[in-house]
Design an enzyme around this catalytic site. Structure first.
Site, PDB file in Angstrom:
ATOM      1  CG  HIS A 220      -1.960   1.060   1.224  1.00 16.03           C
ATOM      2  ND1 HIS A 220      -3.231   0.858   1.706  1.00 16.03           N
ATOM      3  CD2 HIS A 220      -1.937   2.352   0.808  1.00 16.03           C
ATOM      4  CE1 HIS A 220      -3.941   1.967   1.591  1.00 16.03           C
ATOM      5  NE2 HIS A 220      -3.162   2.889   1.051  1.00 16.03           N
TER       6      HIS A 220
ATOM      7  CD  GLU B 199      -4.086  -2.505   0.778  1.00 18.99           C
ATOM      8  OE1 GLU B 199      -4.948  -3.381   0.562  1.00 18.99           O
ATOM      9  OE2 GLU B 199      -3.718  -2.181   1.919  1.00 18.99           O
TER      10      GLU B 199
ATOM     11  CG  HIS C 132      -8.119  -2.529   8.621  1.00 16.88           C
ATOM     12  ND1 HIS C 132      -7.256  -1.713   7.932  1.00 16.88           N
ATOM     13  CD2 HIS C 132      -8.181  -2.024   9.865  1.00 16.88           C
ATOM     14  CE1 HIS C 132      -6.832  -0.734   8.708  1.00 16.88           C
ATOM     15  NE2 HIS C 132      -7.376  -0.904   9.896  1.00 16.88           N
TER      16      HIS C 132
END
Length: 241
Positions: A43, A70, A191
């Site tokens: 990310h 991401e 997450h």
């Protein structure tokens, strides 16, 4: 089996703390794959506080499983980075500048036109698209009309409430996944999933294709070792559904 993609952001954070190249991010990615990980997730953020833009190009050369990038697709640099590297999957997250970590999903109703545009941009380059969403049926239903291939269920609420009552914690996700399947959407999740709550999540979300796990997995590796930790997470992902 639900596939495990290892997010290696925290390895980059450790490297950046001292400068230089220790630990070596490319070698860790190779090792994660060798130990059984079925994907590598990163990310990148504009301040490069963990993943550097050059890391993306370096990892693209060596990742042999699924490469998942991401990030905030409202940043042109992110769009250019993804299109230059053409990963197997891009996961679109509605971050804002300076955000410590992702903390909400897309409003797929209010952002419908934008999502249609940006998803088409990535899909035209041959990249599978997943978008970050909260477990809200209306948001999942609206995601289906954006053109996305998959959704990624934002699981922070599940992880937070798991110890208070796992049945209640997972209920919204069961409903959201049901809607996703009705519309033909693939389902990812991520997450705050960890060794305590992952198995139950996998057991109760039929059709869950992939989980992306970084912070908890890397933290567990400090105690169990990276190879053993990946195997532990893989066993949780292999739970029969």
């Amino acid at each position: 089996m639900t596939r495990l993609s290892v997010n290696i952001n925290k390895i980059a954070t450790l490297r950046n703390a001292r400068g230089g190249d220790n630990p070596n991010l490319v070698q860790v990615a190779k090792d994660c794959e060798r130990f059984g990980a079925q994907g590598i997730t990163i990310h990148p953020r504009p301040d490069e506080r963990h993943i550097r833009y050059q890391d993306v190009f370096d990892l693209k050369k060596i990742v042999t499983t699924e490469f998942n990038i991401e990030g905030n697709c409202q940043e042109q640099k992110f769009i250019d980075l993804v299109l230059a590297n053409k990963p197997e999957q891009v996961t679109l997250v509605p971050d804002i500048l300076g955000q410590i970590t992702s903390n909400h999903g897309w409003d797929t109703i209010a952002n419908q036109d934008y999502l249609k545009y940006i998803i088409a941009t990535f899909k035209s380059a041959g990249i599978r698209v997943s978008i970050f969403v909260d477990p809200v049926p209306e948001m999942v239903a609206a995601a289906a009309t954006t053109g996305t291939d998959r959704i990624e269920l934002y699981t922070e609420a599940y992880a937070t409430n798991y110890s208070k009552g796992k049945e209640q914690a997972i209920a919204p996700y069961v409903e959201a996944a049901k809607v996703a399947r009705q519309y033909g959407l693939g389902i990812n999740a991520g997450h705050d999933l960890d060794l305590h709550n992952l198995k139950y999540f996998v057991e109760n979300i039929p059709g869950l294709q992939e989980v992306s796990i970084g912070h908890a997995l890397i933290s567990d590796a400090l105690y169990y070792g990276l190879e053993n930790t990946i195997q532990m997470y893989l066993r949780a992902c292999a739970t029969a559904k």
